[in-house]
Design an enzyme around this catalytic site. Structure first.
Site, PDB file in Angstrom:
ATOM      1  N   ASP A 118      48.341  43.802  33.754  1.00  0.00           N
ATOM      2  CA  ASP A 118      49.033  44.443  31.881  1.00  0.00           C
ATOM      3  C   ASP A 118      49.952  44.190  31.951  1.00  0.00           C
ATOM      4  O   ASP A 118      50.983  43.528  30.214  1.00  0.00           O
ATOM      5  CB  ASP A 118      48.974  45.906  32.073  1.00  0.00           C
ATOM      6  CG  ASP A 118      49.198  47.231  32.894  1.00  0.00           C
ATOM      7  OD1 ASP A 118      50.431  46.109  34.317  1.00  0.00           O
ATOM      8  OD2 ASP A 118      49.285  48.338  32.729  1.00  0.00           O
ATOM      9  N   SER A 119      50.264  42.925  32.709  1.00  0.00           N
ATOM     10  CA  SER A 119      51.814  42.153  32.502  1.00  0.00           C
ATOM     11  C   SER A 119      51.591  40.815  31.248  1.00  0.00           C
ATOM     12  O   SER A 119      52.178  40.291  30.774  1.00  0.00           O
ATOM     13  CB  SER A 119      52.095  41.421  33.165  1.00  0.00           C
ATOM     14  OG  SER A 119      51.496  40.473  33.939  1.00  0.00           O
TER      15      SER A 119
ATOM     16  N   ASP B 179      43.964  45.391  35.675  1.00  0.00           N
ATOM     17  CA  ASP B 179      44.225  46.424  35.780  1.00  0.00           C
ATOM     18  C   ASP B 179      44.515  46.971  34.588  1.00  0.00           C
ATOM     19  O   ASP B 179      43.854  47.398  33.345  1.00  0.00           O
ATOM     20  CB  ASP B 179      45.679  45.762  35.111  1.00  0.00           C
ATOM     21  CG  ASP B 179      46.673  46.195  36.455  1.00  0.00           C
ATOM     22  OD1 ASP B 179      46.827  46.589  37.022  1.00  0.00           O
ATOM     23  OD2 ASP B 179      48.431  45.546  35.645  1.00  0.00           O
TER      24      ASP B 179
ATOM     25  N   GLU C  37      55.431  47.581  45.054  1.00  0.00           N
ATOM     26  CA  GLU C  37      56.337  46.223  43.763  1.00  0.00           C
ATOM     27  C   GLU C  37      57.768  46.988  44.238  1.00  0.00           C
ATOM     28  O   GLU C  37      58.397  48.271  44.493  1.00  0.00           O
ATOM     29  CB  GLU C  37      55.778  46.851  42.434  1.00  0.00           C
ATOM     30  CG  GLU C  37      56.540  45.868  41.516  1.00  0.00           C
ATOM     31  CD  GLU C  37      56.108  45.353  40.034  1.00  0.00           C
ATOM     32  OE1 GLU C  37      54.761  46.334  39.959  1.00  0.00           O
ATOM     33  OE2 GLU C  37      56.884  45.181  39.331  1.00  0.00           O
TER      34      GLU C  37
ATOM     35  N   LYS D 121      42.425  47.789  38.985  1.00  0.00           N
ATOM     36  CA  LYS D 121      43.862  48.447  39.697  1.00  0.00           C
ATOM     37  C   LYS D 121      44.710  49.398  38.753  1.00  0.00           C
ATOM     38  O   LYS D 121      44.160  49.969  37.749  1.00  0.00           O
ATOM     39  CB  LYS D 121      45.294  46.954  39.668  1.00  0.00           C
ATOM     40  CG  LYS D 121      45.623  47.410  39.974  1.00  0.00           C
ATOM     41  CD  LYS D 121      46.762  46.621  40.416  1.00  0.00           C
ATOM     42  CE  LYS D 121      48.101  45.729  39.513  1.00  0.00           C
ATOM     43  NZ  LYS D 121      49.196  46.824  38.745  1.00  0.00           N
TER      44      LYS D 121
ATOM     45  N   GLU E 144      48.012  52.244  38.306  1.00  0.00           N
ATOM     46  CA  GLU E 144      49.633  52.669  39.051  1.00  0.00           C
ATOM     47  C   GLU E 144      49.432  54.308  39.884  1.00  0.00           C
ATOM     48  O   GLU E 144      48.815  54.915  38.261  1.00  0.00           O
ATOM     49  CB  GLU E 144      50.232  52.832  37.865  1.00  0.00           C
ATOM     50  CG  GLU E 144      50.553  50.643  37.582  1.00  0.00           C
ATOM     51  CD  GLU E 144      51.888  50.915  36.661  1.00  0.00           C
ATOM     52  OE1 GLU E 144      52.408  51.661  36.297  1.00  0.00           O
ATOM     53  OE2 GLU E 144      52.094  49.553  35.838  1.00  0.00           O
TER      54      GLU E 144
HETATM   55  O1  KIV Z   1      50.705  43.816  35.753  1.00  0.00           O
HETATM   56  C1  KIV Z   1      50.917  42.871  36.756  1.00  0.00           C
HETATM   57  O2  KIV Z   1      51.334  41.605  36.977  1.00  0.00           O
HETATM   58  C2  KIV Z   1      51.248  43.395  38.341  1.00  0.00           C
HETATM   59  C3  KIV Z   1      51.559  42.949  39.019  1.00  0.00           C
HETATM   60  C4  KIV Z   1      52.785  43.008  38.940  1.00  0.00           C
HETATM   61  C5  KIV Z   1      51.207  43.580  40.893  1.00  0.00           C
HETATM   62  O3  KIV Z   1      51.385  44.437  38.419  1.00  0.00           O
END
Ligand code: KIV
Length: 271
Positions: free
Chosen positions: A51-52, A90, A189, A120, A122
């Site tokens: 989600d980055s 994500d 992280e 994934k 959080e």
């Molecule tokens: O969204 C992302 O890029 C991440 C990584 C930093 C692990 O969750």
């Protein structure tokens, strides 16, 4: 001893096999077809449609604004490019925090519409009910602890997490909970290297670090940071392998000059 390069498609089982044999896992983020193809062809083990994307693709300050539909769009593009690596997507902010039914629905959309290999999310204990439900439906789940960017407004800073004994204990407890809930792997992280080592040693599942030191089972970086496309983000844990910002800028300037000078296109570059 054989290595993972003899394995065709990387699966969650491959990652476990790698941890059990002490082979480190390589993971990067990807958001589009062309880059994902280069990274997959180069032999990366795992691509994360992070989600980055909210930051590096859309230009938002945080990861919070990106939607499930937008994540699915990025994931579809990455999946189309990948023949070998495991592709994890994500779950964006707001797509799983409500309740476990909503979480399962979002995970199923990602699996069905993007063709992802897993998701994934959080959080620790508070997301375990959702994890159990998603894993129960046959979807592999990767956890994410330590600095969790979707909670940035709760914590207020992007500083190193779990430096104090009490917070480290909570993180270790949450890691155990995620493993018991059925996660196949966890991202840690920005935490002290000693804590990363402790979690990786105690847990059976692969622990992937980003700023979690050298003793975890694998490493992940945001692709734009590794390639030097981002310029202003320079945390201690980042190793830049290229300086693409400057290289792309230079190429663009040369192109502009050639157009202005009427040097491009030349005789051979036209019909
Ligand atoms: O969204 C992302 O890029 C991440 C990584 C930093 C692990 O969750």
């Amino acid at each position: 001893m054989s290595t993972h390069s003899e394995v065709k498609r990387v699966t969650t089982h491959t990652l476990q096999w790698m941890k059990d044999r002490g082979e480190k896992i390589s993971m990067l983020t990807a958001y589009d077809f062309s880059m994902a193809k280069i990274l997959d062809d180069a032999g990366i083990d795992v691509l994360l449609v992070g989600d980055s994307a909210s930051n590096v693709m859309a230009g938002h300050e945080t990861t919070l604004p990106i939607t499930l539909d937008q994540m699915i769009y990025h994931a579809q593009s990455v999946i189309r490019a990948c023949l070998r690596c495991l592709v994890i997507v994500d779950m964006p902010f707001g797509s799983y925090q409500g309740n476990s039914k909503e979480a399962l629905f979002s995970a199923i959309r990602i699996m069905k519409e993007a063709g992802a290999h897993g998701i994934k999310l959080e959080g620790g204990e508070e997301v375990c009910e959702s994890i159990k439900r998603i894993v129960g439906a046959g979807v592999p789940v990767m956890g994410h602890l330590g600095l969790t960017p979707q909670s940035i407004y709760k914590f207020g800073t992007y500083s190193v997490r779990a430096k104090q004994e009490e917070e480290a204990e909570i993180l270790l407890h949450n890691a155990r909970m995620l493993q018991d809930a059925g996660c196949f792997s966890i991202v840690l992280e920005k935490i002290p290297a000693s804590l990363g080592a402790e979690v990786a040693k105690e847990l059976k599942i692969p622990i992937i670090g980003i700023g979690a030191g050298m003793h975890v089972d694998g490493q992940v970086l945001v692709m734009h940071d590794l390639l030097g496309i981002t310029k202003d983000f320079s945390p201690r844990f980042l190793r830049r392998y290229l300086n693409l910002y400057d290289e792309i800028s230079d190429a663009t300037k040369r192109y502009i000059k050639d157009v202005k000078d009427k040097d491009f296109p030349n005789e051979k570059e036209q019909y």
